[in-house]
Write an enzyme that holds these catalytic residues in place. Sequence first.
Site, short mmCIF file in Angstrom:
data_model
loop_
_atom_site.label_atom_id
_atom_site.label_comp_id
_atom_site.label_asym_id
_atom_site.label_seq_id
_atom_site.Cartn_x
_atom_site.Cartn_y
_atom_site.Cartn_z
N ASP A 69 -53.35 -12.56 -15.98
CA ASP A 69 -54.46 -11.62 -15.81
C ASP A 69 -55.75 -12.42 -15.68
O ASP A 69 -55.90 -13.49 -16.28
CB ASP A 69 -54.55 -10.67 -17.00
CG ASP A 69 -53.46 -9.60 -16.98
OD1 ASP A 69 -52.96 -9.29 -15.88
OD2 ASP A 69 -53.13 -9.07 -18.05
N ASP A 97 -52.31 -5.11 -10.82
CA ASP A 97 -52.61 -3.90 -11.60
C ASP A 97 -53.48 -2.94 -10.80
O ASP A 97 -53.27 -1.72 -10.82
CB ASP A 97 -53.33 -4.26 -12.91
CG ASP A 97 -52.48 -5.06 -13.87
OD1 ASP A 97 -51.25 -4.84 -13.91
OD2 ASP A 97 -53.04 -5.91 -14.57
#
Length: 167
Positions: free
Chosen positions: A115, A133
């Site tokens: 991330d 995402d």
Amino acid sequence: MRLPAFLAVIVAGIGIDQWIKHLVETRMAMHELIDVLPFLGLFRIHNTGIAFSMFSGLDRMLLIGLAVAVMIFVGWLAARTDPAHVLARLGFALILSGAFSNNLIDRLLLGYVVDYILFHTPTWSFAVFNLADAFISVGAGLVILDEVILWRRHARQGAKGPGPGGG
């Protein structure tokens, strides 16, 4: 959206996400923050769970298995969707590209998801996430938008048809 375009979106989404993750992994230190805008930064972190690090204690293979099951279901839905529903088909392609990139490639090869996107202010920050995402979220929004458009179209056509009692 026909099959070649559908597959091209999936492959492009995976390629872009994996390329950016490679750059983040090779050029940023863990927990390094690089402000891009006053409210947006790059922040390298590893996520062993799912969205927002939920279920980070679950077995990696269980998470992969769940992801595969969801991807099969989304693929089935996409296959049943009329190619004329471009927004829904684009949405399904984005969902599959994000799920494949995060939940299969990252988890199988790395054991975690990379991330790197952080929205923040000096006193608040949103959960760190990645492009995959965002693809999943935008894809879900496009599928919902397509359904709303279809529902409104049917509602308008019904209003123009015979009234109560069949005319």
